[in-house]
Write an enzyme that holds these catalytic residues in place. Sequence first.
Site, PDB file in Angstrom:
ATOM      1  N   LYS A  46      63.192  24.952   6.407  1.00  0.00           N
ATOM      2  CA  LYS A  46      64.081  23.901   6.890  1.00  0.00           C
ATOM      3  C   LYS A  46      64.188  23.975   8.412  1.00  0.00           C
ATOM      4  CE  LYS A  46      66.914  23.636   2.705  1.00  0.00           C
ATOM      5  NZ  LYS A  46      68.287  23.758   2.141  1.00  0.00           N
ATOM      6  N   ASP A  55      51.385  31.550   4.089  1.00  0.00           N
ATOM      7  CA  ASP A  55      50.901  30.498   3.196  1.00  0.00           C
ATOM      8  C   ASP A  55      51.615  29.177   3.476  1.00  0.00           C
ATOM      9  OD1 ASP A  55      53.244  31.739   2.271  1.00  0.00           O
ATOM     10  OD2 ASP A  55      52.972  30.922   0.281  1.00  0.00           O
ATOM     11  N   GLU A  58      53.507  48.042   9.122  1.00  0.00           N
ATOM     12  CA  GLU A  58      53.670  46.773   8.419  1.00  0.00           C
ATOM     13  C   GLU A  58      55.151  46.450   8.276  1.00  0.00           C
ATOM     14  OE1 GLU A  58      52.518  44.245   4.395  1.00  0.00           O
ATOM     15  OE2 GLU A  58      51.951  46.360   4.504  1.00  0.00           O
ATOM     16  N   LYS A  78      48.438  39.477  -5.936  1.00  0.00           N
ATOM     17  CA  LYS A  78      48.513  38.610  -7.107  1.00  0.00           C
ATOM     18  C   LYS A  78      49.113  37.262  -6.729  1.00  0.00           C
ATOM     19  CE  LYS A  78      49.027  42.322 -10.525  1.00  0.00           C
ATOM     20  NZ  LYS A  78      49.913  42.937 -11.541  1.00  0.00           N
ATOM     21  N   GLU A 138      48.857  35.750  -3.857  1.00  0.00           N
ATOM     22  CA  GLU A 138      47.867  34.959  -3.144  1.00  0.00           C
ATOM     23  C   GLU A 138      46.816  34.397  -4.089  1.00  0.00           C
ATOM     24  OE1 GLU A 138      44.836  35.348   0.702  1.00  0.00           O
ATOM     25  OE2 GLU A 138      46.229  36.966   0.208  1.00  0.00           O
ATOM     26  N   ASP A 143      66.363  47.435   9.287  1.00  0.00           N
ATOM     27  CA  ASP A 143      65.936  46.298  10.084  1.00  0.00           C
ATOM     28  C   ASP A 143      64.753  46.631  10.986  1.00  0.00           C
ATOM     29  OD1 ASP A 143      66.266  43.688  11.330  1.00  0.00           O
ATOM     30  OD2 ASP A 143      67.024  44.814  13.044  1.00  0.00           O
ATOM     31  N   ASP A 187      59.203  35.261   5.569  1.00  0.00           N
ATOM     32  CA  ASP A 187      59.956  34.083   5.159  1.00  0.00           C
ATOM     33  C   ASP A 187      59.704  32.960   6.156  1.00  0.00           C
ATOM     34  OD1 ASP A 187      61.964  32.157   4.590  1.00  0.00           O
ATOM     35  OD2 ASP A 187      63.212  33.708   3.682  1.00  0.00           O
TER      36      ASP A 187
END
Length: 243
Positions: A152, A184, A73, A222, A224, A125, A148
Amino acid sequence: MSDTPELPDSAETPTPDSPPRRAIRSFVMRAGRMTEGQQKGIDQGWPRFGLTLDQGMLDLDALFGRSAPRTLEIGFGMGHSLLEMAAAAPEQDFIGIEVHRPGVGALLNGLLTEGLSNVRVFDCDAIEVLNRCIPDGSLDRLLLFFPDPWHKKKHHKRRIVQPAFAEQVRRKLKVGGVFHMATDWEHYAEHMLEVMNVAPGYRNQAGEAGYVPRPEERPITKFERRGERLGHGVWDLKFERVD
């Protein structure tokens, strides 16, 4: 805002025991105060579960002491989902990558508290980890939950899901292995779908539908649940390596 702590750049003061860090390229890092439990996780858990880039290409069977299905993950945040998945599947092995130090400490403390031994952790990284430490064809799943979105337009190039990253992931997956993404942000979901639909060597498990229903194996955070109460959507994508 998402669970994964990929927020504006900040410097974090390393402790004397901190493993050496390299420049962050897959996401950026934020500073944060360590709770007592998180610091305990770092102090007691890192020597048992921590991994560093200078260990080089890993022998995963030797690392975990067995041959088992393997999941990696990227950006596990505070570690709640990864901890839940590892506890629910003790017969599987998990590797987590996260640069947010309190999140690393929280996960390590959870591993100690629950007595789990099937998780290992990098705090550097993700691109470097994939390049230098994860053998080709070694993963059954690679998870990228709520990265993330860089919403923009001028920042879209910073999104981790890009053609080169899709190819890098494909090499690390076994044939039949799955790259599972969740976001999301609808526009980022569309971006992921656009990138992955043309990435060679993959099959969309949702077919023409594009997105899969929320898989049962992905824990609901939480964050979500709060988003659901506010009417926010979540999009899951699963792409299987076929070549």
